[in-house]
Design an enzyme around this catalytic site. Structure first.
Site, PDB file in Angstrom:
ATOM      1  N   LYS A   1      -7.046 -19.210 -25.201  1.00  0.00           N
ATOM      2  CA  LYS A   1      -6.678 -17.833 -24.880  1.00  0.00           C
ATOM      3  C   LYS A   1      -7.717 -16.908 -25.482  1.00  0.00           C
ATOM      4  CE  LYS A   1      -3.304 -15.815 -22.652  1.00  0.00           C
ATOM      5  NZ  LYS A   1      -2.553 -16.352 -21.515  1.00  0.00           N
TER       6      LYS A   1
ATOM      7  N   GLY B   1      11.547  -5.857 -14.961  1.00  0.00           N
ATOM      8  CA  GLY B   1      10.079  -5.758 -14.874  1.00  0.00           C
ATOM      9  C   GLY B   1       9.664  -5.927 -13.425  1.00  0.00           C
ATOM     10  N   TYR B   2       9.152  -4.836 -12.820  1.00  0.00           N
ATOM     11  CA  TYR B   2       8.806  -4.910 -11.400  1.00  0.00           C
ATOM     12  C   TYR B   2       7.290  -4.819 -11.231  1.00  0.00           C
ATOM     13  CZ  TYR B   2      10.809  -5.043  -6.721  1.00  0.00           C
ATOM     14  OH  TYR B   2      11.221  -5.451  -5.468  1.00  0.00           O
ATOM     15  N   GLY B   3       6.582  -5.721 -11.922  1.00  0.00           N
ATOM     16  CA  GLY B   3       5.127  -5.813 -11.782  1.00  0.00           C
ATOM     17  C   GLY B   3       4.794  -7.022 -10.934  1.00  0.00           C
ATOM     18  N   ASN B   4       3.615  -7.589 -11.133  1.00  0.00           N
ATOM     19  CA  ASN B   4       3.162  -8.709 -10.296  1.00  0.00           C
ATOM     20  C   ASN B   4       4.196  -9.831 -10.249  1.00  0.00           C
ATOM     21  OD1 ASN B   4       1.881 -11.523 -10.170  1.00  0.00           O
ATOM     22  ND2 ASN B   4       0.320 -10.251  -9.215  1.00  0.00           N
ATOM     23  N   ALA B   5       4.617 -10.308 -11.414  1.00  0.00           N
ATOM     24  CA  ALA B   5       5.542 -11.447 -11.446  1.00  0.00           C
ATOM     25  C   ALA B   5       6.913 -11.053 -10.896  1.00  0.00           C
ATOM     26  CB  ALA B   5       5.662 -11.978 -12.875  1.00  0.00           C
ATOM     27  N   GLY B   6       7.461  -9.932 -11.371  1.00  0.00           N
ATOM     28  CA  GLY B   6       8.830  -9.538 -11.016  1.00  0.00           C
ATOM     29  C   GLY B   6       9.017  -9.188  -9.550  1.00  0.00           C
TER      30      GLY B   6
END
Ligand code: NAD
Length: 421
Positions: free
Chosen positions: A107, A219-224
Site C-alpha cells: 500500500k 455511502g453513495y460513491g463509486n462502491a455504494g
C-alpha cells in the site's frame, strides 16, 4: 469518540493473532507476518503554482511478497499515517491470498490534500512520488493502483513517469489506468460487482430470495452507488435507503438508484430526492432491511449499535466498517457478515486481470471479465463459508484463516523460517 482512537494497524495485528492462534501457526512465521517486510518513507519536493517548493511526505509499504509481487493502492489524504498504510498493506496481503491472486500485499500513501491542489500540482506530486520509489516497484516487484483520492488520470501520469525512467512503455507497473493506456474494461464497477456476486451466494446459503430483497447503502460513491444499481439490475432487489455525508433518504417502497445518481450530480447530495424521507446515517444502519452495505467509512458498526442491526446480510464494501467487538455481537445474533477483504475484492481482482492483459498484450471483452470475476468471487465466498462452518468461527476469522495459511505455507515452502524440521 472511541472510533477515532482505534489504530488500524493494531486491529490488523489483532486479527492476524486470532487467525494464527486458530491455525497453530509457527511462532517465527507469525512474528514475521505481524510486521511489514519492507517500507519506504520519502520526501517529495513539488513546485507549486505559486512558484514555491513544498515538500510532501509519502510512504510505500511492501507487507509481504511470499506469493508474488506486492499489490495495493496509493492514497492521497491529509490525515494519512504510516500505521494506516501498514494496516491496509496487511489487509491487501490477506485479500490477494483469499482470492488466490498471484500477488502479495502492499500500500502507498502521500500526506496531501488533493481538494486544495491544482491539476498541475497533482501531476507534479504524482510524478515526484514515482521518481522517489521507481527503483522499488515494477510489474514483477510491486504494482500500485488507485485508492482514496487517486484517479485513473493519476495512474496514467504515474505509469508515464515510470516508463520514461526505465526507457520503455510499461503499462503493467500500475493498474486502474484509463482504458486508452492499458486499463481493463470492467474496472469502474468491479468492486461493487464482485460484492454483489458474494451477496448472491450468501443469500443462496441463507435461502433468502434476492428478488424484492430490501437494500440499504451507506455511502453513495463509486462502491455504494454501483452496489445499489447492480443489486437492482441483476437481482431485482428493492433499494430503500442510501446516504452520503449530508445524510440519507428512505422510502420503504423503494426507488430508482440511477435517478438518485442523477439527482446527486445536480444538487450535490442524495438528500431531498423526490418521494423519499430524510434518514440519518446512524438510523440507516439500523433499518429493518435484508441487505446492508456499509460503503463509506471505517468503524461505523460498533458494540453500541451492533445489537440493534436488523439486516440479514452485511456486505462490507468499505474497508473496516465493523469494529472487532461488534463482530462477536453480529455473529451471535446470526447476521451474515461478508467481510471487507472478501466483499470488496472485486477491485483488486479486475486489477489482476488488467495486469495479466498488460503483460500478455492480449485484451479481453467485458463478458470475459465479468465471468472470471464471478468465478473467483463465488469460489472465495464458498471457501470462506466452509471454513466458517467447519471451525464455527465468524466469516472474518474464517477469511483470515484461509489467507494467513496460504501466505504462511508459501513462506514455509520458500524456506523463510529458522529451522527446517
Ligand atoms: P467514494 O469517495 O467514491 O465514495 C464515498 C461515499 O461515502 C461518498 O458518497 C461520500 O459522500 C460518502 N461518505 C463519506 N463520509 C460519509 C459519512 N460520514 N457518512 C455517510 N457517507 C459518507 O469512495 P469509494 O471508492 O466508493 O470507497 C468507499 C469505501 O469502499 C472505502 O472504504 C474504500 O476504501 C472502499 N473500497 C473501494 C474500492 C473501489 O474500488 N472504489 C475498492 C475497495 C474498497
Amino acid at each position: 469518540m472511541q472510533k477515532k482512537k482505534l489504530n488500524p494497524f493494531k486491529i490488523a495485528q489483532a486479527q492476524l493473532d486470532e487467525a494464527a492462534k486458530k491455525l497453530g501457526l509457527t511462532p517465527h512465521i507469525h512474528q514475521l507476518l505481524r510486521k511489514p517486510m519492507r517500507e519506504y518513507h520519502v520526501t517529495i519536493p513539488v513546485k507549486m503554482d505559486s512558484g514555491k517548493i513544498k515538500r510532501f511526505k509519502g510512504f510505500r509499504v511492501q507487507y509481504n511478497d511470499a506469493r508474488g509481487p506486492c499489490k495495493g493502492g496509493i492514497r492521497y489524504h491529509p490525515d494519512e499515517t504510516i500505521d494506516t498504510v501498514r494496516a491496509l498493506a496487511a489487509w491487501m496481503t490477506w485479500k490477494t491470498a483469499l482470492l488466490n491472486l498471484p500477488f502479495g500485499g502492499g500500500k502507498g500513501g502521500v500526506i496531501c490534500n488533493p481538494k486544495e491542489m491544482s491539476s498541475g500540482e497533482l501531476e507534479r506530486l504524482s510524478r515526484g512520488y514515482i521518481r522517489m520509489i521507481f527503483k522499488y516497484i515494477g510489474p514483477k516487484v510491486d504494482i500500485p493502483a488507485p485508492d482514496v483520492y487517486t484517479t485513473p488520470q493519476i495512474m496514467a501520469w504515474m505509469m508515464d513517469e515510470y516508463s520514461k525512467l526505465i526507457g520503455y512503455y510499461c503499462p503493467g507497473v500500475i493498474t486502474g489506468k484509463p482504458v486508452e493506456v492499458g486499463g481493463s474494461l470492467g474496472r469502474d464497477d468491479a468492486t461493487a460487482r464482485g460484492g454483489v456476486y458474494t451477496v448472491r451466494e450468501a443469500a443462496r446459503h441463507l435461502k433468502l430470495d434476492t428478488k424484492g430483497a430490501t437494500v440499504a447503502v451507506q455511502g453513495y460513491g463509486n462502491a455504494g452507488l454501483n452496489a445499489a444499481i447492480l443489486s437492482q439490475e441483476i437481482f431485482g432487489c428493492k433499494i430503500v435507503a442510501v446516504s452520503d455525508t449530508k445524510g440519507g433518504i428512505y422510502d420503504p417502497n423503494g426507488f430508482d438508484p440511477k435517478a438518485v445518481v442523477e439527482h446527486k450530480r445536480k444538487v450535490g447530495s442524495v438528500i431531498n430526492f423526490p418521494g423519499t424521507e430524510f434518514i440519518s446515517n446512524e438510523n440507516l444502519l439500523e433499518l429493518n432491511v435484508d441487505i446492508l452495505w456499509p460503503a463509506a467509512l471505517e468503524n461505523v458498526i460498533t458494540k453500541e449499535n451492533a445489537p440493534r442491526i436488523k439486516a440479514k446480510i452485511i456486505a462490507e464494501a468499505a474497508n473496516g466498517p465493523t469494529t472487532p467487538d461488534a463482530d462477536g455481537i453480529l455473529y451471535k445474533n446470526g447476521v451474515f457478515v461478508i467481510p471487507d477483504f472478501l466483499c470488496n475484492a472485486g477491485g483488486v481482482t479486475v486489477s489482476y486481470f488488467e495486469w495479466v492483459q498488460n503483460i500478455t498484450g492480449l485484451y479481453w471483452e467485458l463478458e470475459e471479465i465479468h465471468r472470471r470475476l464471478d468465478e473467483r468471487m463465488t469460489r472465495a465466498l464458498h471457501n470462506t463459508l466452509n471454513m466458517s462452518l467447519e471451525h464455527k468461527v465468524n466469516m472474518r476469522v474464517a477469511a483470515h484463516m484461509i489467507a494467513v495459511e496460504r501466505v504462511a505455507r508459501a513462506m514455509e515452502l520458500r524456506g523463510w523460517r529458522k529451522k527446517i524440521k
